[in-house]
Design a protein around this motif. Structure first.
Motif, PDB file in Angstrom:
ATOM      1  N   VAL A  77       1.098  -1.136   0.552  1.00 33.90           N
ATOM      2  CA  VAL A  77      -0.174   0.072  -0.043  1.00 33.90           C
ATOM      3  C   VAL A  77       0.710   1.058   0.325  1.00 33.90           C
ATOM      4  N   ALA A  78       2.098   1.477   0.545  1.00 33.21           N
ATOM      5  CA  ALA A  78       2.862   2.333   1.008  1.00 33.21           C
ATOM      6  C   ALA A  78       3.346   2.504  -0.178  1.00 33.21           C
ATOM      7  N   ARG A  79       3.331   1.591  -1.502  1.00 32.37           N
ATOM      8  CA  ARG A  79       3.891   1.843  -2.666  1.00 32.37           C
ATOM      9  C   ARG A  79       3.096   2.389  -3.615  1.00 32.37           C
ATOM     10  N   GLY A  80       1.878   2.332  -2.822  1.00 29.66           N
ATOM     11  CA  GLY A  80       1.041   2.766  -4.487  1.00 29.66           C
ATOM     12  C   GLY A  80      -0.050   1.753  -4.632  1.00 29.66           C
ATOM     13  N   ILE A  81       0.200   0.601  -4.172  1.00 26.55           N
ATOM     14  CA  ILE A  81      -1.206  -0.345  -4.736  1.00 26.55           C
ATOM     15  C   ILE A  81      -2.418   0.111  -4.131  1.00 26.55           C
ATOM     16  N   VAL A  82      -3.710   0.086  -4.188  1.00 25.29           N
ATOM     17  CA  VAL A  82      -4.810   0.800  -3.308  1.00 25.29           C
ATOM     18  C   VAL A  82      -5.649  -0.602  -3.366  1.00 25.29           C
ATOM     19  N   HIS A  83      -5.995  -1.978  -2.728  1.00 23.17           N
ATOM     20  CA  HIS A  83      -7.056  -2.558  -3.250  1.00 23.17           C
ATOM     21  C   HIS A  83      -8.696  -2.103  -2.732  1.00 23.17           C
ATOM     22  N   ARG A 150     -12.898   5.993  -0.144  1.00 23.22           N
ATOM     23  CA  ARG A 150     -11.432   5.538   1.234  1.00 23.22           C
ATOM     24  C   ARG A 150     -10.159   4.770   0.540  1.00 23.22           C
ATOM     25  N   GLY A 151     -10.265   3.993  -0.831  1.00 21.16           N
ATOM     26  CA  GLY A 151      -9.447   4.230  -1.640  1.00 21.16           C
ATOM     27  C   GLY A 151      -8.588   4.999  -1.724  1.00 21.16           C
ATOM     28  N   LEU A 152      -9.407   5.717  -2.647  1.00 18.72           N
ATOM     29  CA  LEU A 152      -8.968   7.553  -3.145  1.00 18.72           C
ATOM     30  C   LEU A 152      -8.239   8.210  -2.398  1.00 18.72           C
ATOM     31  N   MET A 153      -8.276   8.286  -0.928  1.00 17.63           N
ATOM     32  CA  MET A 153      -7.674   8.970   0.241  1.00 17.63           C
ATOM     33  C   MET A 153      -6.869   8.675   0.604  1.00 17.63           C
ATOM     34  N   THR A 154      -5.851   6.894   0.181  1.00 19.66           N
ATOM     35  CA  THR A 154      -4.525   6.337   0.157  1.00 19.66           C
ATOM     36  C   THR A 154      -3.431   7.220  -0.628  1.00 19.66           C
ATOM     37  N   SER A 155      -3.925   7.860  -1.784  1.00 24.29           N
ATOM     38  CA  SER A 155      -3.360   9.437  -2.405  1.00 24.29           C
ATOM     39  C   SER A 155      -2.317   7.473  -3.503  1.00 24.29           C
ATOM     40  N   GLY A 156      -2.867   6.345  -3.921  1.00 28.80           N
ATOM     41  CA  GLY A 156      -2.530   5.509  -4.658  1.00 28.80           C
ATOM     42  C   GLY A 156      -1.899   5.935  -6.023  1.00 28.80           C
ATOM     43  N   ARG A 157      -1.042   5.426  -6.705  1.00 27.54           N
ATOM     44  CA  ARG A 157      -1.153   4.660  -8.249  1.00 27.54           C
ATOM     45  C   ARG A 157      -1.517   3.895  -8.718  1.00 27.54           C
TER      46      ARG A 157
END
Length: 237
Positions: A77-83, A150-157
């Motif tokens: 998740v920290a690398r930018g993959i949001v599930h 909530r997924g978009l809140m993580t700033s994932g790529r």
């Protein structure tokens, strides 16, 4: 475009139960890739494998050229993959705002929390009105939107959505897909699991058909529409 996520010869499953077999797939940056196929043939398991939630027996997963299949889920998740998993899996006794803020628990996302909240409320305006309402009181479509928000809140790529329209009324499905299409047009990389091949064909840049844990076919929505035998054989459509 460049390949952002590369899955190479992946074999994975749940302990001794192998679900994915020697599966390879490339996802290009800024595209929407749809995964379709019968129930129980590996679509959700593939997302879980990318997220680090299932056992990988062989193969590798690379994000922008860096191997991530040995990372813990929180590191992925920290690398930018949001599930965003199937169903909403919200905290029912927490408010909409509190559920959304749970998506910004990582330091990098926390610094941008206000900005991300405004982006979510702009994309999903109904959530602005519902932000002080507890999740348990929301409709099915509203809960699904909170899950996406909530997924978009993580700033994932990369945003992975597992059947976001499952169990919803047709008019709500239309609203969900308007959101997904907006994400696609914004340039975000999206991986979408969807059983409805027609919906997938309408919105995806690339479609991959999974069968018995492998890729049985891949192409564009227009190409899938021209292959009715695939729809009939694999999806009963």
């Amino acid at each position: 475009m460049s390949v952002e996520l590369s899955i190479q010869n992946l074999t994975a499953g749940y302990g001794a139960q192998i679900v994915l077999r020697n599966l390879s797939l490339d996802v290009e940056s800024g595209t929407l890739t749809a995964l379709i196929g019968p129930n129980g043939h590996g679509k959700s398991t593939l997302l879980r494998a990318i997220s680090g939630l299932v056992t990988i027996a062989a193969g590798q997963i690379l994000l922008a050229g860096t191997r991530i299949d040995r990372y813990r889920p929180d590191a992925i998740v920290a690398r930018g993959i949001v599930h965003v998993p199937q169903g909403d899996l919200l905290f029912p006794d927490m408010t909409v705002l509190e559920n959304l803020r749970m998506g910004s628990y990582l330091p990098a996302a926390a610094r941008l929390e206000r900005q991300r909240l405004e982006e979510v409320f702009t994309l999903l305006p109904k959530l602005r009105d519902r932000q002080q309402q507890t999740a348990s009181t929301l409709s099915g479509g509203e809960r699904r939107m909170v899950g996406i928000g909530r997924g978009l809140m993580t700033s994932g790529r990369i945003l992975m959505l597992d059947e976001p329209s499952l169990g919803l009324a047709p008019i709500i499905i239309d609203q969900i897909y308007e959101v997904v299409d907006t994400l696609r047009r914004s340039g975000r990389t999206v991986i979408l699991v969807e059983e409805n091949a027609v919906r997938a064909a309408d919105i995806a840049d690339e479609i991959h058909l999974l069968d018995h844990g492998g890729i049985a076919w891949g192409g564009t929505g227009a190409e899938l529409s021209g292959r009715p035998e695939l729809l009939e054989t694999y999806l009963g459509a």
